[in-house]
Design a protein around this motif. Structure first.
Motif, PDB file in Angstrom:
ATOM      1  N   ALA A 179      -7.388   7.812  -4.065  1.00  0.00           N
ATOM      2  CA  ALA A 179      -7.899   6.879  -3.058  1.00  0.00           C
ATOM      3  C   ALA A 179      -7.338   5.470  -3.232  1.00  0.00           C
ATOM      4  CB  ALA A 179      -9.421   6.840  -3.070  1.00  0.00           C
ATOM      5  N   THR A 180      -6.150   5.387  -3.826  1.00  0.00           N
ATOM      6  CA  THR A 180      -5.478   4.112  -4.061  1.00  0.00           C
ATOM      7  C   THR A 180      -4.074   4.185  -3.481  1.00  0.00           C
ATOM      8  OG1 THR A 180      -6.711   3.781  -6.122  1.00  0.00           O
ATOM      9  CG2 THR A 180      -4.699   2.475  -5.848  1.00  0.00           C
ATOM     10  N   LEU A 181      -3.623   3.101  -2.872  1.00  0.00           N
ATOM     11  CA  LEU A 181      -2.257   3.054  -2.354  1.00  0.00           C
ATOM     12  C   LEU A 181      -1.289   3.100  -3.527  1.00  0.00           C
ATOM     13  CD1 LEU A 181      -0.435   2.803   0.117  1.00  0.00           C
ATOM     14  CD2 LEU A 181      -0.569   0.318  -0.127  1.00  0.00           C
ATOM     15  N   ALA A 182      -0.394   4.091  -3.518  1.00  0.00           N
ATOM     16  CA  ALA A 182       0.472   4.328  -4.668  1.00  0.00           C
ATOM     17  C   ALA A 182       1.914   3.880  -4.439  1.00  0.00           C
ATOM     18  CB  ALA A 182       0.443   5.806  -5.033  1.00  0.00           C
ATOM     19  N   ILE A 183       2.212   3.355  -3.262  1.00  0.00           N
ATOM     20  CA  ILE A 183       3.548   2.872  -2.961  1.00  0.00           C
ATOM     21  C   ILE A 183       3.425   1.463  -2.379  1.00  0.00           C
ATOM     22  CG2 ILE A 183       4.529   5.161  -2.584  1.00  0.00           C
ATOM     23  CD1 ILE A 183       4.180   4.747   0.425  1.00  0.00           C
ATOM     24  N   PRO A 184       4.503   0.674  -2.371  1.00  0.00           N
ATOM     25  CA  PRO A 184       4.428  -0.668  -1.784  1.00  0.00           C
ATOM     26  C   PRO A 184       4.064  -0.599  -0.301  1.00  0.00           C
ATOM     27  CG  PRO A 184       6.420  -0.430  -3.102  1.00  0.00           C
ATOM     28  CD  PRO A 184       5.830   0.944  -2.977  1.00  0.00           C
ATOM     29  N   LEU A 185       3.391  -1.631   0.175  1.00  0.00           N
ATOM     30  CA  LEU A 185       3.010  -1.686   1.587  1.00  0.00           C
ATOM     31  C   LEU A 185       4.246  -1.591   2.485  1.00  0.00           C
ATOM     32  CD1 LEU A 185       0.625  -2.041   3.514  1.00  0.00           C
ATOM     33  CD2 LEU A 185       0.964  -4.525   3.353  1.00  0.00           C
ATOM     34  N   SER A 186       5.331  -2.200   2.053  1.00  0.00           N
ATOM     35  CA  SER A 186       6.568  -2.151   2.849  1.00  0.00           C
ATOM     36  C   SER A 186       7.057  -0.719   3.021  1.00  0.00           C
ATOM     37  CB  SER A 186       7.659  -2.998   2.182  1.00  0.00           C
ATOM     38  OG  SER A 186       7.930  -2.536   0.865  1.00  0.00           O
ATOM     39  N   GLU A 187       6.852   0.108   2.000  1.00  0.00           N
ATOM     40  CA  GLU A 187       7.276   1.511   2.078  1.00  0.00           C
ATOM     41  C   GLU A 187       6.406   2.284   3.070  1.00  0.00           C
ATOM     42  OE1 GLU A 187       9.183   5.121   1.492  1.00  0.00           O
ATOM     43  OE2 GLU A 187       9.829   3.076   1.030  1.00  0.00           O
ATOM     44  N   VAL A 188       5.123   1.944   3.151  1.00  0.00           N
ATOM     45  CA  VAL A 188       4.252   2.592   4.138  1.00  0.00           C
ATOM     46  C   VAL A 188       4.796   2.351   5.541  1.00  0.00           C
ATOM     47  CG1 VAL A 188       1.927   2.737   5.117  1.00  0.00           C
ATOM     48  CG2 VAL A 188       2.219   2.345   2.661  1.00  0.00           C
ATOM     49  N   PHE A 189       5.165   1.105   5.815  1.00  0.00           N
ATOM     50  CA  PHE A 189       5.674   0.775   7.147  1.00  0.00           C
ATOM     51  C   PHE A 189       7.043   1.409   7.409  1.00  0.00           C
ATOM     52  CE2 PHE A 189       2.286  -2.323   7.081  1.00  0.00           C
ATOM     53  CZ  PHE A 189       1.887  -2.358   8.412  1.00  0.00           C
ATOM     54  N   LYS A 190       7.845   1.576   6.381  1.00  0.00           N
ATOM     55  CA  LYS A 190       9.123   2.276   6.556  1.00  0.00           C
ATOM     56  C   LYS A 190       8.885   3.721   6.955  1.00  0.00           C
ATOM     57  CE  LYS A 190      11.935  -0.467   3.326  1.00  0.00           C
ATOM     58  NZ  LYS A 190      12.658  -0.434   2.025  1.00  0.00           N
ATOM     59  N   ARG A 191       7.877   4.330   6.339  1.00  0.00           N
ATOM     60  CA  ARG A 191       7.563   5.724   6.649  1.00  0.00           C
ATOM     61  C   ARG A 191       7.001   5.868   8.060  1.00  0.00           C
ATOM     62  NH1 ARG A 191       5.280   8.549   1.040  1.00  0.00           N
ATOM     63  NH2 ARG A 191       6.998   7.824  -0.277  1.00  0.00           N
ATOM     64  N   ILE A 192       6.242   4.880   8.492  1.00  0.00           N
ATOM     65  CA  ILE A 192       5.767   4.884   9.879  1.00  0.00           C
ATOM     66  C   ILE A 192       6.946   4.672  10.823  1.00  0.00           C
ATOM     67  CG2 ILE A 192       4.385   3.635  11.590  1.00  0.00           C
ATOM     68  CD1 ILE A 192       2.452   2.916   9.289  1.00  0.00           C
ATOM     69  N   GLU A 193       7.797   3.741  10.475  1.00  0.00           N
ATOM     70  CA  GLU A 193       8.875   3.331  11.372  1.00  0.00           C
ATOM     71  C   GLU A 193       9.824   4.460  11.713  1.00  0.00           C
ATOM     72  OE1 GLU A 193      11.651  -0.569  11.679  1.00  0.00           O
ATOM     73  OE2 GLU A 193      11.797   0.515   9.785  1.00  0.00           O
ATOM     74  N   TRP A 194      10.322   5.170  10.700  1.00  0.00           N
ATOM     75  CA  TRP A 194      11.323   6.192  11.033  1.00  0.00           C
ATOM     76  C   TRP A 194      10.704   7.310  11.861  1.00  0.00           C
ATOM     77  CZ3 TRP A 194      11.150  11.315   9.935  1.00  0.00           C
ATOM     78  CH2 TRP A 194      10.498  11.779   8.778  1.00  0.00           C
ATOM     79  N   ARG A 195       9.440   7.603  11.625  1.00  0.00           N
ATOM     80  CA  ARG A 195       8.771   8.639  12.418  1.00  0.00           C
ATOM     81  C   ARG A 195       8.510   8.152  13.849  1.00  0.00           C
ATOM     82  NH1 ARG A 195       7.052   9.412   7.117  1.00  0.00           N
ATOM     83  NH2 ARG A 195       6.867  11.616   6.492  1.00  0.00           N
ATOM     84  N   ASP A 196       8.046   6.930  13.981  1.00  0.00           N
ATOM     85  CA  ASP A 196       7.762   6.342  15.292  1.00  0.00           C
ATOM     86  C   ASP A 196       9.037   6.303  16.130  1.00  0.00           C
ATOM     87  OD1 ASP A 196       6.425   4.993  17.337  1.00  0.00           O
ATOM     88  OD2 ASP A 196       6.464   3.046  16.313  1.00  0.00           O
TER      89      ASP A 196
END
Length: 312
Positions: A179-196
């Motif tokens: 229940a803890t974010l395990a990657i940098p916040l920037s990486e979360v947005f990268k993962r959203i971005e390529w899928r979006d």
């Protein structure tokens, strides 16, 4: 053949569940049904059965990329299903302490067993299996996520190969741990971005449902937060790093579905002085997990064929 555990089957089935309009128009049901039945007749408990399954896949789908995309997913499910027997063999061959020593490279415990254990690991590795640790308390055989992809990516459509390749790169780096974010916040947005961006360019992608679910889970992290990684500060005001990242994303993705979602979310926050509220939380949940949405797995029929004919 060994009976697979209910928990394993449930977990594997959930992997493919999702709802949304899958593009199944080019799916050859007769061919995929035949493939599934042929897979189910292979010597499932043999260590190298995946080699035979791969030859079958290549024979049936070479030159048919549209159906190879679907056949690949069935083959991957079959490979995962075969891990049950392999895990049983692992625990019959070595003790928990010995397996733990191998996974964590504990030379003191390994002693004279190291060559036997490495031989076991290398032998199963040839067939796309690996030993994985779950929270350092239990160990199991699971598939190497890139094993089948490396063999067959050239047989797949460019769209599915692109998606699957990026999915594999992320597989061993989970976004959430306890229940803890395990990657940098920037990486979360990268993962959203390529899928979006991928769905924007490929709205008829055959597994739009899976990609959408992945985006929703990632958006949950940045617009709802996790139990141990909050989006808001102690006064329930959105943290600057989240606000800045959300604004940067939607400013560069004004026309995409998820850029618009973030625009609307930040707009709601702005109306409430960037403070969270029950209304905002409810809005997030309604958009990410709408009530009444059906869960339809387009491959369920073929998975059922495998389970019904393999699991006793």
């Amino acid at each position: 053949m060994r009976k697979a555990s209910i928990g394993l089957l449930f977990a594997i089935l959930l992997w493919g569940f999702g709802a949304s309009a899958q593009n199944t128009s080019r799916m050859d049901d007769a061919k995929l049904t035949e493939f599934s039945y042929k897979l189910s007749k292979l010597p499932f408990s043999e260590r190298n059965v995946i080699d035979t399954a791969c030859r079958l896949f290549e024979t049936m789908f070479k030159g048919d990329a549209d159906n190879a995309d679907w056949g690949y997913q069935i083959l991957y499910f079959y490979h995962e299903l075969s891990c049950e027997d392999k895990t049983t063999t692992l625990h019959k061959t070595f003790s928990e302490e010995e397996i733990r020593a191998l996974v964590h490279k504990d030379i003191k415990v390994l002693g004279g067993l190291v060559s036997d254990m490495k031989r076991f690991e290398n032998e199963y590795g040839k067939y796309g299996y690996r030993i994985m640790s779950y929270e350092d308390t239990s160990y199991a055989i699971e598939v190497q996520p890139g094993f089948l992809y490396d063999k067959f990516k050239k047989m797949l459509t460019p769209e599915y190969a692109y998606y699957r390749g990026l999915w594999i790169k992320e597989h061993d780096i989970p976004a959430i741990w306890h229940a803890t974010l395990a990657i940098p916040l920037s990486e979360v947005f990268k993962r959203i971005e390529w899928r979006d961006e991928f769905l924007e360019k490929n709205p008829d992608f055959i597994r739009e449902d899976l990609v959408t679910r992945e985006i929703e889970r990632l958006c949950f992290i940045v617009t709802k937060g996790l139990e141990n990684t909050s989006v808001y500060d102690e006064k329930d005001v959105i943290k600057p790093e989240y606000k800045d990242a959300l604004q940067a994303y939607y400013r560069s993705h004004k026309q995409t579905k998820w850029g618009k979602y973030m625009t609307d979310y930040v707009h709601l926050l702005a109306l409430n002085k960037y403070r969270n509220s029950y209304k905002i939380d409810s809005w997030v949940l309604e958009h990410l997990f709408p009530e009444g949405r059906k869960n339809i797995d387009p491959l369920l029929k073929y998975k059922d064929i495998l389970i019904d004919n393999i699991v006793e």
